[in-house]
Scaffold this active site. Sequence first.
Site, mmCIF file in Angstrom:
data_model
loop_
_atom_site.group_PDB
_atom_site.id
_atom_site.type_symbol
_atom_site.label_atom_id
_atom_site.label_comp_id
_atom_site.label_asym_id
_atom_site.label_seq_id
_atom_site.Cartn_x
_atom_site.Cartn_y
_atom_site.Cartn_z
ATOM 1 N N ASP A 98 0.843 -1.204 0.000
ATOM 2 C CA ASP A 98 0.000 0.000 0.000
ATOM 3 C C ASP A 98 0.879 1.254 0.000
ATOM 4 O OD1 ASP A 98 -2.463 -1.670 0.608
ATOM 5 O OD2 ASP A 98 -1.221 -2.089 2.362
ATOM 6 N N TYR A 151 5.399 -14.731 0.227
ATOM 7 C CA TYR A 151 4.736 -14.977 1.511
ATOM 8 C C TYR A 151 5.121 -16.382 2.002
ATOM 9 C CZ TYR A 151 1.987 -11.093 -0.362
ATOM 10 O OH TYR A 151 1.615 -9.897 -0.906
ATOM 11 N N GLN A 163 13.633 1.087 -2.723
ATOM 12 C CA GLN A 163 12.919 0.609 -3.917
ATOM 13 C C GLN A 163 13.793 0.590 -5.170
ATOM 14 O OE1 GLN A 163 9.346 3.085 -3.822
ATOM 15 N NE2 GLN A 163 8.090 1.270 -3.502
ATOM 16 N N ARG A 215 5.764 -10.866 -5.215
ATOM 17 C CA ARG A 215 4.480 -11.080 -4.546
ATOM 18 C C ARG A 215 3.623 -9.812 -4.647
ATOM 19 N NH1 ARG A 215 6.576 -10.560 1.781
ATOM 20 N NH2 ARG A 215 5.773 -8.443 2.042
ATOM 21 N N GLY A 216 2.433 -9.871 -4.041
ATOM 22 C CA GLY A 216 1.596 -8.683 -3.854
ATOM 23 C C GLY A 216 1.289 -7.957 -5.144
ATOM 24 N N GLU A 217 1.604 -6.668 -5.167
ATOM 25 C CA GLU A 217 1.259 -5.848 -6.330
ATOM 26 C C GLU A 217 2.483 -5.132 -6.901
ATOM 27 O OE1 GLU A 217 -2.433 -3.777 -6.201
ATOM 28 O OE2 GLU A 217 -1.693 -2.100 -7.386
ATOM 29 N N ASP A 218 3.189 -4.425 -6.043
ATOM 30 C CA ASP A 218 4.244 -3.567 -6.585
ATOM 31 C C ASP A 218 5.464 -4.364 -7.054
ATOM 32 O OD1 ASP A 218 5.051 -0.855 -7.203
ATOM 33 O OD2 ASP A 218 6.590 -1.128 -5.673
HETATM 34 O O1 TRH Z 1 4.500 -6.182 0.704
HETATM 35 P P1 TRH Z 1 3.462 -6.730 -0.180
HETATM 36 O O2 TRH Z 1 2.992 -8.074 0.154
HETATM 37 O O3 TRH Z 1 2.295 -5.737 -0.186
HETATM 38 C C1 TRH Z 1 0.961 -5.794 -0.432
HETATM 39 C C2 TRH Z 1 0.192 -5.606 0.827
HETATM 40 O O4 TRH Z 1 0.113 -6.827 1.497
HETATM 41 C C3 TRH Z 1 -1.143 -5.059 0.497
HETATM 42 O O5 TRH Z 1 -1.974 -4.971 1.620
HETATM 43 C C4 TRH Z 1 -1.789 -5.889 -0.554
HETATM 44 O O6 TRH Z 1 -2.925 -5.260 -0.875
HETATM 45 C C5 TRH Z 1 -0.888 -5.950 -1.745
HETATM 46 O O7 TRH Z 1 0.363 -6.514 -1.375
HETATM 47 C C6 TRH Z 1 -1.477 -6.724 -2.879
HETATM 48 O O8 TRH Z 1 3.999 -6.788 -1.703
HETATM 49 P P2 TRH Z 1 4.305 -5.639 -2.764
HETATM 50 O O9 TRH Z 1 3.034 -5.046 -3.269
HETATM 51 O O10 TRH Z 1 5.184 -6.243 -3.738
HETATM 52 O O11 TRH Z 1 5.092 -4.516 -1.985
HETATM 53 C C7 TRH Z 1 6.423 -4.660 -1.599
HETATM 54 C C8 TRH Z 1 7.133 -3.338 -1.694
HETATM 55 O O12 TRH Z 1 8.398 -3.418 -1.060
HETATM 56 C C9 TRH Z 1 7.399 -2.909 -3.123
HETATM 57 O O13 TRH Z 1 7.218 -1.509 -3.246
HETATM 58 C C10 TRH Z 1 8.878 -3.242 -3.327
HETATM 59 C C11 TRH Z 1 9.408 -2.969 -1.954
HETATM 60 N N1 TRH Z 1 10.670 -3.596 -1.600
HETATM 61 C C12 TRH Z 1 11.759 -2.766 -1.335
HETATM 62 O O14 TRH Z 1 11.646 -1.548 -1.470
HETATM 63 N N2 TRH Z 1 12.921 -3.339 -0.925
HETATM 64 C C13 TRH Z 1 13.071 -4.670 -0.802
HETATM 65 O O15 TRH Z 1 14.180 -5.135 -0.408
HETATM 66 C C14 TRH Z 1 11.963 -5.504 -1.091
HETATM 67 C C15 TRH Z 1 12.108 -6.991 -0.984
HETATM 68 C C16 TRH Z 1 10.782 -4.931 -1.491
#
Ligand code: TRH
Length: 377
Positions: free
Chosen positions: A17, A193, A255, A271-274
């Site tokens: 998020d 996860y 990031q 995983r997730g979205e980003d």
């Molecule tokens: O962390 P996520 O699982 O996030 C989400 C949330 O759970 C949210 O509630 C849900 O709605 C969504 O998933 C679908 O996974 P995501 O989206 O990949 O986000 C991780 C963020 O962390 C992304 O911006 C990349 C960043 N990141 C770093 O900046 N440095 C790192 O070392 C890593 C591993 C990730």
Amino acid sequence: MKASWDIFCTVVDNFGDVGVTLRLARQLVAEHDMSVRLWIDDLTAFARLCPGADAQAAQQWREGIDVRFWAKDWQPVEPADVVIEAFGCHLPPTQIDAMKARDPKPLWLNLDYLSAEEWVTGCHGLPSLQSSGIQKFFFFPGFRPTTGGLLREAGLIERRHAFEQNPAAQQAFLADLGVYPQSQARLMSLFAYEHAGLGSWLERLAADAQTTHLLVPEGRILGDVERWLGVEGLRAGALQVRDSLTIQVLPFVRQEDYDRLLWCCAFNVVRGEDSFVRAQWAGRPMIWHIYEQDDDAHWAKLDAFLELYRAGLSDAAGQALTQMWRNWNAAEDMTHSWDALEKHRSELANHAERWCLERALQDDLTTALVHFYRNWL
Ligand code: TRH
């Protein structure tokens, strides 16, 4: 014209998020010269993503963004020209009153979760009249031209290509993280996860004729990695070797560095979205560990994406990919699906780059939002 934007973000869990809203805010400021207030109701994840940030501050400036703590006892503020509620979070009623009273009214948008499902194209950009009397528009990120697109910074793909062509820069980046892979090793990353079936995959990598160096950022999957290794207390810097497989735990990086990490790897689990979107911009084969939803709605999302993504792959490669992703997300044994996927290694690699370049033809999400606002005026 310099417009002001309010972005509201509720942290449900993890990093996605904040990760998405921070990226959007950053791009609005840096590439579109907008002024942005980013309201976050829990700054802990923000501080991890933005080293140097203060998790306790009510207000702070980061990368040109006015970052505010979204306190429960909300005191209404003068609304910005554009108000975005991310992922259906609920604006404080008194703030909605302030939006109603503003002249001219702000553009109110709900930025939704990413999905490849077909219905998204029919709903993207639609308004709905709220009881407050203001319209709220639904803005959907997506993979098709009829959606809002994906977050992608200007010049991202060009930066990746330049980095790929610069082995010294890659080596220096990895060395900064303490990563020194053997010359023949295949680099992979694992950001996922919890996964009860993870051991079956690690087993295959360990038994492979080719060596693998698996980079695991600190996070939720570490417990399963520890179980397979038979060790406890893995922390950033830990390095474990089992036959052909080297597992190295990495710190959580900013990031931009996570992007570079994905670019260094031949295969990424995200995983997730980003991180899922970033792996696509990395143009490498991947596995998507989708965020599980209570009503199992994630399966339809996974299948919808696979259907789009498979176009252009041979049937055999498409089937292998589907099987692997489904096994992974069901936390099942992956022995056979991984072996099947490996047969299509080079086809999948070419396809990942093609997919990336095709998606990059579409306007990025931030640009699409700015256009939407300008057309609305
Ligand atoms: O962390 P996520 O699982 O996030 C989400 C949330 O759970 C949210 O509630 C849900 O709605 C969504 O998933 C679908 O996974 P995501 O989206 O990949 O986000 C991780 C963020 O962390 C992304 O911006 C990349 C960043 N990141 C770093 O900046 N440095 C790192 O070392 C890593 C591993 C990730």
